[in-house]
Structures are given as structure tokens and as C-alpha cells.
Motif scaffolding. Structure first.
Motif, PDB file in Angstrom:
ATOM      1  N   ALA A   1       0.832  -1.210   0.000  1.00 55.37           N
ATOM      2  CA  ALA A   1       0.000   0.000   0.000  1.00 55.37           C
ATOM      3  C   ALA A   1       0.866   1.260   0.000  1.00 55.37           C
ATOM      4  N   ALA A   2       1.958   1.260   0.739  1.00 56.54           N
ATOM      5  CA  ALA A   2       2.844   2.428   0.791  1.00 56.54           C
ATOM      6  C   ALA A   2       3.446   2.715  -0.587  1.00 56.54           C
ATOM      7  N   THR A   3       3.806   1.678  -1.305  1.00 56.37           N
ATOM      8  CA  THR A   3       4.369   1.863  -2.637  1.00 56.37           C
ATOM      9  C   THR A   3       3.328   2.432  -3.598  1.00 56.37           C
ATOM     10  N   SER A   4       2.137   1.902  -3.557  1.00 54.70           N
ATOM     11  CA  SER A   4       1.042   2.420  -4.364  1.00 54.70           C
ATOM     12  C   SER A   4       0.757   3.880  -3.996  1.00 54.70           C
ATOM     13  N   ASN A   5       0.735   4.163  -2.708  1.00 55.15           N
ATOM     14  CA  ASN A   5       0.479   5.530  -2.247  1.00 55.15           C
ATOM     15  C   ASN A   5       1.552   6.507  -2.713  1.00 55.15           C
ATOM     16  N   TYR A   6       2.796   6.062  -2.742  1.00 54.89           N
ATOM     17  CA  TYR A   6       3.865   6.947  -3.216  1.00 54.89           C
ATOM     18  C   TYR A   6       3.584   7.392  -4.651  1.00 54.89           C
ATOM     19  N   ILE A   7       3.294   6.433  -5.501  1.00 59.77           N
ATOM     20  CA  ILE A   7       3.076   6.745  -6.913  1.00 59.77           C
ATOM     21  C   ILE A   7       1.902   7.720  -7.073  1.00 59.77           C
ATOM     22  N   LEU A   8       0.789   7.412  -6.428  1.00 63.27           N
ATOM     23  CA  LEU A   8      -0.398   8.271  -6.555  1.00 63.27           C
ATOM     24  C   LEU A   8      -0.185   9.646  -5.915  1.00 63.27           C
ATOM     25  N   ASN A   9       0.463   9.688  -4.757  1.00 66.20           N
ATOM     26  CA  ASN A   9       0.711  10.975  -4.102  1.00 66.20           C
ATOM     27  C   ASN A   9       1.718  11.812  -4.872  1.00 66.20           C
ATOM     28  N   ARG A  10       2.723  11.193  -5.413  1.00 68.66           N
ATOM     29  CA  ARG A  10       3.723  11.922  -6.202  1.00 68.66           C
ATOM     30  C   ARG A  10       3.058  12.616  -7.383  1.00 68.66           C
ATOM     31  N   VAL A  11       2.219  11.879  -8.093  1.00 66.66           N
ATOM     32  CA  VAL A  11       1.609  12.394  -9.312  1.00 66.66           C
ATOM     33  C   VAL A  11       0.436  13.325  -9.021  1.00 66.66           C
ATOM     34  N   TRP A  12      -0.475  12.913  -8.130  1.00 66.79           N
ATOM     35  CA  TRP A  12      -1.738  13.626  -7.980  1.00 66.79           C
ATOM     36  C   TRP A  12      -1.775  14.581  -6.795  1.00 66.79           C
ATOM     37  N   THR A  13      -1.347  14.122  -5.637  1.00 64.57           N
ATOM     38  CA  THR A  13      -1.472  14.951  -4.431  1.00 64.57           C
ATOM     39  C   THR A  13      -0.481  16.102  -4.433  1.00 64.57           C
ATOM     40  N   TRP A  14       0.798  15.790  -4.664  1.00 61.74           N
ATOM     41  CA  TRP A  14       1.813  16.835  -4.619  1.00 61.74           C
ATOM     42  C   TRP A  14       2.271  17.280  -6.004  1.00 61.74           C
ATOM     43  N   GLY A  15       1.967  16.527  -7.030  1.00 65.02           N
ATOM     44  CA  GLY A  15       2.390  16.899  -8.383  1.00 65.02           C
ATOM     45  C   GLY A  15       3.891  17.088  -8.469  1.00 65.02           C
ATOM     46  N   SER A  16       4.622  16.191  -7.867  1.00 62.29           N
ATOM     47  CA  SER A  16       6.076  16.316  -7.800  1.00 62.29           C
ATOM     48  C   SER A  16       6.716  16.183  -9.181  1.00 62.29           C
ATOM     49  N   THR A  17       7.677  17.047  -9.422  1.00 61.12           N
ATOM     50  CA  THR A  17       8.483  16.961 -10.642  1.00 61.12           C
ATOM     51  C   THR A  17       9.943  16.709 -10.297  1.00 61.12           C
TER      52      THR A  17
ATOM     53  N   MET B   1      -2.148   7.769   9.471  1.00 61.60           N
ATOM     54  CA  MET B   1      -2.498   8.653   8.361  1.00 61.60           C
ATOM     55  C   MET B   1      -2.044  10.081   8.658  1.00 61.60           C
ATOM     56  N   LEU B   2      -2.292  10.561   9.855  1.00 55.42           N
ATOM     57  CA  LEU B   2      -1.878  11.919  10.222  1.00 55.42           C
ATOM     58  C   LEU B   2      -0.365  12.060  10.208  1.00 55.42           C
ATOM     59  N   TRP B   3       0.313  11.085  10.773  1.00 50.18           N
ATOM     60  CA  TRP B   3       1.788  11.088  10.746  1.00 50.18           C
ATOM     61  C   TRP B   3       2.273  11.162   9.297  1.00 50.18           C
ATOM     62  N   ASN B   4       1.756  10.292   8.447  1.00 47.21           N
ATOM     63  CA  ASN B   4       2.228  10.223   7.064  1.00 47.21           C
ATOM     64  C   ASN B   4       1.993  11.520   6.303  1.00 47.21           C
ATOM     65  N   PHE B   5       0.825  12.132   6.488  1.00 47.80           N
ATOM     66  CA  PHE B   5       0.544  13.365   5.755  1.00 47.80           C
ATOM     67  C   PHE B   5       1.531  14.466   6.134  1.00 47.80           C
ATOM     68  N   PHE B   6       1.659  14.720   7.410  1.00 41.81           N
ATOM     69  CA  PHE B   6       2.515  15.827   7.828  1.00 41.81           C
ATOM     70  C   PHE B   6       3.989  15.556   7.539  1.00 41.81           C
ATOM     71  N   ALA B   7       4.436  14.341   7.747  1.00 41.13           N
ATOM     72  CA  ALA B   7       5.834  14.014   7.463  1.00 41.13           C
ATOM     73  C   ALA B   7       6.129  14.124   5.972  1.00 41.13           C
ATOM     74  N   ASN B   8       5.225  13.651   5.141  1.00 43.09           N
ATOM     75  CA  ASN B   8       5.448  13.753   3.699  1.00 43.09           C
ATOM     76  C   ASN B   8       5.326  15.179   3.186  1.00 43.09           C
ATOM     77  N   ASN B   9       4.410  15.934   3.755  1.00 39.85           N
ATOM     78  CA  ASN B   9       4.238  17.315   3.332  1.00 39.85           C
ATOM     79  C   ASN B   9       5.464  18.165   3.645  1.00 39.85           C
ATOM     80  N   PHE B  10       6.050  17.954   4.811  1.00 43.76           N
ATOM     81  CA  PHE B  10       7.154  18.809   5.249  1.00 43.76           C
ATOM     82  C   PHE B  10       8.532  18.185   5.071  1.00 43.76           C
ATOM     83  N   PHE B  11       8.605  16.928   4.630  1.00 43.47           N
ATOM     84  CA  PHE B  11       9.893  16.261   4.443  1.00 43.47           C
ATOM     85  C   PHE B  11      10.033  15.717   3.017  1.00 43.47           C
TER      86      PHE B  11
END
Length: 138
Positions: free
Chosen positions: A59-75, A124-134
Motif C-alpha cells: 500500500a505504501a508503494t502504491s500511495n507513493y506513486i499516486l501521491n507523487r503524481v496527484w497529491t503533490w504533483g512532484s516533478t 495517516m496523520l503522521w504520514n501526511f505531515f511528514a510527507n508534506n514537510f519532508f
């Protein structure tokens, strides 16, 4: 002054939208996590904490791909480093998830899947804030 208020409002809306997208991705990750955990534990008879780890990692691997592309739009061109950051946050989350699962299921005698719901909410809360700021910090 109005410009500062407008910028503040924009960032609050952008932050909220990002959190909502993260939650949608999290629902898909939770479905993968719970489904794979159930499959491993109930069908393949893998011990529950190992089954939980398998579900969480996939699930974490799937979430990385989706969050990279859609949530944060990382380039970020350093995808490997970004993935390792995301996965590191997820591993800490896995530790928290497993600890909470252990406390609620083994010590407090809650149902395994109810314990997993509680653990998932906290992590979920840990993951959001850690990913947003790190992980995806610009």
C-alpha cells in the motif's frame, strides 16, 4: 495587507485540497492494505503481523506513486531519493502502526481489524505531515 490575506487564504485552500487528495489516495491504500492483509492472514495463513507488514508495504508503494503524481504533483527528478524518503516515512508509520496494533489487539484485546482501523487513522496523520514537510517539501 489584502495581498497577505489572499495568499494566506490560497495556501489554506491549497493545503486543504492537498490533504483531501491525500485522504483519497489513502482510501485506495487502505483498501490495498486491508485486502492484502486479509488475503495473507486468512487465505495464506501468514502470521498476522507479517501479513500486516506485507499489506502495509504494498500500500505504501502504491500511495507513493499516486501521491507523487496527484497529491503533490512532484516533478523532482530524483525519484529514487524521493521514494526512499517516502518509504522511510512509511517505515516509521509501519512501526507506529504495528505498535498501536499490538497494544490494542494483544494488550487491550480489541478485535484485530478494529485495532487496525485505529492504527490506520493515527498513522495517516503522521504520514501526511511528514510527507508534506519532508518528502515533498519544495
Amino acid at each position: 495587507m489584502r495581498l497577505l490575506l489572499a495568499l494566506s487564504s490560497f495556501f489554506e485552500k491549497a493545503f486543504l485540497l492537498r490533504f483531501l487528495r491525500f485522504c483519497v489516495v489513502g482510501v485506495s491504500g487502505t483498501a490495498i492494505d486491508f485486502g492484502l492483509t486479509w488475503l495473507c492472514k486468512e487465505i495464506f495463513k501468514i502470521p498476522k503481523f507479517i501479513a500486516n507488514t506485507i499489506g502495509f508495504v504494498v500500500a505504501a508503494t502504491s500511495n507513493y506513486i499516486l501521491n507523487r503524481v496527484w497529491t503533490w504533483g512532484s516533478t523532482n527528478e530524483q525519484v529514487g531519493i524521493e521514494y526512499l524518503k517516502f518509504f522511510s516515512v512509511s517505515l516509521i508509520g509501519l512501526g507506529l502502526n504495528t505498535l498501536i496494533l499490538y497494544i490494542f489487539n494483544e494488550k487491550l484485546k480489541f478485535n484485530f481489524y478494529l485495532s487496525k482501523v485505529i492504527a490506520t487513522g493515527v498513522v495517516m496523520l503522521w504520514n501526511f505531515f511528514a510527507n508534506n514537510f519532508f518528502t515533498f517539501a519544495a
